[in-house]
Scaffold this motif. Structure first.
Motif, PDB file in Angstrom:
ATOM      1  N   ALA A 175       0.816  -1.212   0.000  1.00  0.00           N
ATOM      2  CA  ALA A 175       0.000   0.000   0.000  1.00  0.00           C
ATOM      3  C   ALA A 175       0.851   1.265   0.000  1.00  0.00           C
ATOM      4  O   ALA A 175       0.320   2.376   0.019  1.00  0.00           O
ATOM      5  CB  ALA A 175      -0.932   0.004   1.219  1.00  0.00           C
ATOM      6  N   LEU A 176       2.170   1.106  -0.045  1.00  0.00           N
ATOM      7  CA  LEU A 176       3.070   2.247   0.058  1.00  0.00           C
ATOM      8  C   LEU A 176       3.502   2.741  -1.317  1.00  0.00           C
ATOM      9  O   LEU A 176       3.604   1.971  -2.271  1.00  0.00           O
ATOM     10  CB  LEU A 176       4.325   1.855   0.851  1.00  0.00           C
ATOM     11  N   ASP A 177       3.792   4.044  -1.380  1.00  0.00           N
ATOM     12  CA  ASP A 177       4.424   4.577  -2.579  1.00  0.00           C
ATOM     13  C   ASP A 177       5.811   3.947  -2.710  1.00  0.00           C
ATOM     14  O   ASP A 177       6.463   3.656  -1.702  1.00  0.00           O
ATOM     15  CB  ASP A 177       4.557   6.097  -2.480  1.00  0.00           C
ATOM     16  N   PRO A 178       6.279   3.747  -3.931  1.00  0.00           N
ATOM     17  CA  PRO A 178       7.550   3.046  -4.134  1.00  0.00           C
ATOM     18  C   PRO A 178       8.715   3.618  -3.334  1.00  0.00           C
ATOM     19  O   PRO A 178       9.550   2.866  -2.829  1.00  0.00           O
ATOM     20  CB  PRO A 178       7.785   3.195  -5.645  1.00  0.00           C
ATOM     21  N   GLU A 179       8.772   4.949  -3.181  1.00  0.00           N
ATOM     22  CA  GLU A 179       9.912   5.539  -2.482  1.00  0.00           C
ATOM     23  C   GLU A 179       9.878   5.293  -0.978  1.00  0.00           C
ATOM     24  O   GLU A 179      10.860   5.529  -0.276  1.00  0.00           O
ATOM     25  CB  GLU A 179      10.005   7.047  -2.761  1.00  0.00           C
ATOM     26  N   LEU A 180       8.731   4.796  -0.458  1.00  0.00           N
ATOM     27  CA  LEU A 180       8.617   4.540   0.972  1.00  0.00           C
ATOM     28  C   LEU A 180       8.827   3.073   1.331  1.00  0.00           C
ATOM     29  O   LEU A 180       8.935   2.733   2.505  1.00  0.00           O
ATOM     30  CB  LEU A 180       7.235   4.988   1.473  1.00  0.00           C
ATOM     31  N   VAL A 181       8.876   2.214   0.322  1.00  0.00           N
ATOM     32  CA  VAL A 181       9.013   0.777   0.576  1.00  0.00           C
ATOM     33  C   VAL A 181      10.307   0.465   1.304  1.00  0.00           C
ATOM     34  O   VAL A 181      10.350  -0.344   2.234  1.00  0.00           O
ATOM     35  CB  VAL A 181       8.933  -0.011  -0.757  1.00  0.00           C
ATOM     36  N   GLY A 182      11.391   1.142   0.907  1.00  0.00           N
ATOM     37  CA  GLY A 182      12.709   0.835   1.451  1.00  0.00           C
ATOM     38  C   GLY A 182      12.801   1.009   2.948  1.00  0.00           C
ATOM     39  O   GLY A 182      13.464   0.210   3.627  1.00  0.00           O
ATOM     40  N   GLU A 183      12.134   2.024   3.509  1.00  0.00           N
ATOM     41  CA  GLU A 183      12.263   2.254   4.948  1.00  0.00           C
ATOM     42  C   GLU A 183      11.575   1.153   5.750  1.00  0.00           C
ATOM     43  O   GLU A 183      12.001   0.832   6.863  1.00  0.00           O
ATOM     44  CB  GLU A 183      11.718   3.621   5.339  1.00  0.00           C
ATOM     45  N   VAL A 184      10.526   0.536   5.185  1.00  0.00           N
ATOM     46  CA  VAL A 184       9.849  -0.562   5.876  1.00  0.00           C
ATOM     47  C   VAL A 184      10.639  -1.862   5.732  1.00  0.00           C
ATOM     48  O   VAL A 184      10.828  -2.595   6.705  1.00  0.00           O
ATOM     49  CB  VAL A 184       8.411  -0.729   5.347  1.00  0.00           C
ATOM     50  N   THR A 185      11.111  -2.132   4.520  1.00  0.00           N
ATOM     51  CA  THR A 185      11.882  -3.369   4.338  1.00  0.00           C
ATOM     52  C   THR A 185      13.196  -3.318   5.115  1.00  0.00           C
ATOM     53  O   THR A 185      13.711  -4.357   5.522  1.00  0.00           O
ATOM     54  CB  THR A 185      12.152  -3.648   2.847  1.00  0.00           C
ATOM     55  N   ALA A 186      13.736  -2.123   5.348  1.00  0.00           N
ATOM     56  CA  ALA A 186      14.957  -2.012   6.158  1.00  0.00           C
ATOM     57  C   ALA A 186      14.690  -2.483   7.584  1.00  0.00           C
ATOM     58  O   ALA A 186      15.525  -3.177   8.189  1.00  0.00           O
ATOM     59  CB  ALA A 186      15.467  -0.569   6.154  1.00  0.00           C
ATOM     60  N   VAL A 187      13.531  -2.111   8.130  1.00  0.00           N
ATOM     61  CA  VAL A 187      13.165  -2.572   9.470  1.00  0.00           C
ATOM     62  C   VAL A 187      12.978  -4.085   9.473  1.00  0.00           C
ATOM     63  O   VAL A 187      13.419  -4.791  10.399  1.00  0.00           O
ATOM     64  CB  VAL A 187      11.876  -1.874   9.959  1.00  0.00           C
ATOM     65  N   MET A 188      12.346  -4.611   8.434  1.00  0.00           N
ATOM     66  CA  MET A 188      12.132  -6.054   8.348  1.00  0.00           C
ATOM     67  C   MET A 188      13.460  -6.801   8.250  1.00  0.00           C
ATOM     68  O   MET A 188      13.650  -7.853   8.865  1.00  0.00           O
ATOM     69  CB  MET A 188      11.232  -6.370   7.157  1.00  0.00           C
ATOM     70  N   ARG A 189      14.416  -6.246   7.497  1.00  0.00           N
ATOM     71  CA  ARG A 189      15.738  -6.877   7.406  1.00  0.00           C
ATOM     72  C   ARG A 189      16.444  -6.847   8.751  1.00  0.00           C
ATOM     73  O   ARG A 189      17.152  -7.796   9.122  1.00  0.00           O
ATOM     74  CB  ARG A 189      16.589  -6.180   6.338  1.00  0.00           C
ATOM     75  N   GLN A 190      16.266  -5.757   9.501  1.00  0.00           N
ATOM     76  CA  GLN A 190      16.876  -5.673  10.830  1.00  0.00           C
ATOM     77  C   GLN A 190      16.340  -6.779  11.736  1.00  0.00           C
ATOM     78  O   GLN A 190      17.106  -7.433  12.457  1.00  0.00           O
ATOM     79  CB  GLN A 190      16.589  -4.309  11.464  1.00  0.00           C
ATOM     80  N   LEU A 191      15.033  -7.010  11.696  1.00  0.00           N
ATOM     81  CA  LEU A 191      14.440  -8.075  12.503  1.00  0.00           C
ATOM     82  C   LEU A 191      14.999  -9.434  12.096  1.00  0.00           C
ATOM     83  O   LEU A 191      15.277 -10.291  12.947  1.00  0.00           O
ATOM     84  CB  LEU A 191      12.916  -8.072  12.354  1.00  0.00           C
ATOM     85  N   ALA A 192      15.159  -9.636  10.790  1.00  0.00           N
ATOM     86  CA  ALA A 192      15.734 -10.897  10.314  1.00  0.00           C
ATOM     87  C   ALA A 192      17.156 -11.067  10.836  1.00  0.00           C
ATOM     88  O   ALA A 192      17.550 -12.157  11.274  1.00  0.00           O
ATOM     89  CB  ALA A 192      15.714 -10.935   8.788  1.00  0.00           C
ATOM     90  N   ASP A 193      17.934  -9.979  10.820  1.00  0.00           N
ATOM     91  CA  ASP A 193      19.311 -10.043  11.306  1.00  0.00           C
ATOM     92  C   ASP A 193      19.373 -10.369  12.792  1.00  0.00           C
ATOM     93  O   ASP A 193      20.335 -10.993  13.264  1.00  0.00           O
ATOM     94  CB  ASP A 193      20.031  -8.723  11.036  1.00  0.00           C
ATOM     95  N   GLU A 194      18.336  -9.946  13.525  1.00  0.00           N
ATOM     96  CA  GLU A 194      18.292 -10.217  14.967  1.00  0.00           C
ATOM     97  C   GLU A 194      17.881 -11.651  15.271  1.00  0.00           C
ATOM     98  O   GLU A 194      17.957 -12.095  16.412  1.00  0.00           O
ATOM     99  CB  GLU A 194      17.317  -9.254  15.647  1.00  0.00           C
ATOM    100  N   GLY A 195      17.434 -12.382  14.244  1.00  0.00           N
ATOM    101  CA  GLY A 195      17.065 -13.778  14.447  1.00  0.00           C
ATOM    102  C   GLY A 195      15.591 -14.025  14.655  1.00  0.00           C
ATOM    103  O   GLY A 195      15.193 -15.120  15.066  1.00  0.00           O
ATOM    104  N   MET A 196      14.747 -13.029  14.354  1.00  0.00           N
ATOM    105  CA  MET A 196      13.306 -13.213  14.481  1.00  0.00           C
ATOM    106  C   MET A 196      12.815 -14.224  13.454  1.00  0.00           C
ATOM    107  O   MET A 196      13.181 -14.154  12.275  1.00  0.00           O
ATOM    108  CB  MET A 196      12.581 -11.877  14.261  1.00  0.00           C
ATOM    109  N   THR A 197      12.012 -15.184  13.888  1.00  0.00           N
ATOM    110  CA  THR A 197      11.331 -16.059  12.942  1.00  0.00           C
ATOM    111  C   THR A 197      10.297 -15.227  12.190  1.00  0.00           C
ATOM    112  O   THR A 197       9.471 -14.549  12.809  1.00  0.00           O
ATOM    113  CB  THR A 197      10.629 -17.222  13.668  1.00  0.00           C
ATOM    114  N   MET A 198      10.351 -15.250  10.859  1.00  0.00           N
ATOM    115  CA  MET A 198       9.479 -14.394  10.063  1.00  0.00           C
ATOM    116  C   MET A 198       8.916 -15.158   8.881  1.00  0.00           C
ATOM    117  O   MET A 198       9.633 -15.910   8.219  1.00  0.00           O
ATOM    118  CB  MET A 198      10.248 -13.169   9.552  1.00  0.00           C
ATOM    119  N   VAL A 199       7.622 -14.959   8.636  1.00  0.00           N
ATOM    120  CA  VAL A 199       6.982 -15.452   7.421  1.00  0.00           C
ATOM    121  C   VAL A 199       6.377 -14.241   6.732  1.00  0.00           C
ATOM    122  O   VAL A 199       5.578 -13.504   7.336  1.00  0.00           O
ATOM    123  CB  VAL A 199       5.908 -16.513   7.707  1.00  0.00           C
TER     124      VAL A 199
END
Length: 255
Positions: free
Chosen positions: A179-203
């Motif tokens: 639902a985000l404008d393309p230029e805003l996608v990166g800031e959300v996926t950056a947070v998601m990548r951080q969670l992955a790096d911390e070891g969060m189980t994610m689907v």
């Protein structure tokens, strides 16, 4: 953004297992005896066309939907047993396509609402946890801002902070950036990548192939209610074997 304890080091079983899971809505069979495994600390991305069943898989894993038959395990909790399903409440976080923030509450108010109402925390305690969650997604400076004062990307990060505030073992994302404008996608996926790096189980259900390639441990292609293909991101996204995967990726990558 702050760092947190690596969840892979914690002795927490956040694995997920689906065995012969079926689901129909009326006469439409949405899932057809799906078998699926997610290991603790693993990031699995589900891709597929609209209506393929991937969001239904996610909702069944998170306890928002019940399967018609089969077994669903989150850790040692059998979600297919209605008497036990409530045990995962508060242990999983869900982020949707729509932000679902209350417009009359500040960012901090949205994050702390469940802590105060469901967890019965005091306002002071909830605010401490809420600020920590907002800091984790890089929004501690927006704690007193209302949703109307935030960009779409910031609103979605507040929604992620809200889910993180209850200290979930597993995070589910259902088209969290679509639902985000393309230029805003990166800031959300950056947070998601951080969670992955911390070891969060994610689907994660997403059409963001760049996120899938960079972050996923495994990519699963869902087609017509079954997992038609799965493997590491390079294998599935670069050299898919199933004709339907090939067809889907051509359309997505050419869009």
């Amino acid at each position: 953004m702050t760092t947190t304890t690596n969840l892979r080091d914690a002795e927490v079983d956040s694995s997920i297992r689906l065995r012969s899971v079926t689901k129909s809505f009326g006469s439409t069979e949405v899932l057809k005896k799906v078998d699926l495994d997610v290991a603790s600390g693993e990031v699995v991305v589900l891709i597929g066309a609209s209506g393929s069943g991937k969001s239904t898989v996610l909702r069944i894993m998170s306890g928002l939907e019940t399967s018609d038959s089969g077994e669903v395990w989150v850790g040692s909790t059998p979600l297919h047993d209605p008497r036990r399903a409530r045990e995962i409440r508060g242990h999983v976080g869900m982020v949707f396509q729509q932000f679902n923030l209350f417009p009359h509450l500040t960012a901090l108010g949205n994050v702390t609402l469940a802590l105060r109402k469901a967890r019965k925390m005091s306002t002071s305690e909830a605010n401490t946890v809420g600020m920590r969650s907002l800091e984790r997604v890089g929004l501690s400076d927006k704690a007193e801002s209302y949703p109307s004062q935030l960009s779409g990307g910031q609103q979605q990060r507040v929604a992620i902070a809200r889910a993180l505030a209850v200290s979930p073992r597993i995070m589910f994302f259902d088209e969290a950036t679509s639902a985000l404008d393309p230029e805003l996608v990166g800031e959300v996926t950056a947070v998601m990548r951080q969670l992955a790096d911390e070891g969060m189980t994610m689907v994660v259900v997403t059409h963001e192939m760049r996120f899938a390639r960079r972050t996923a441990d495994r990519v699963m292609f869902v087609d017509d209610g079954v997992i038609a293909e799965q493997g590491d991101p390079e294998q599935v996204l670069t050299n898919p074997q199933h004709p339907r995967t090939q067809q889907f990726l051509r359309k997505v990558l050419e869009a």
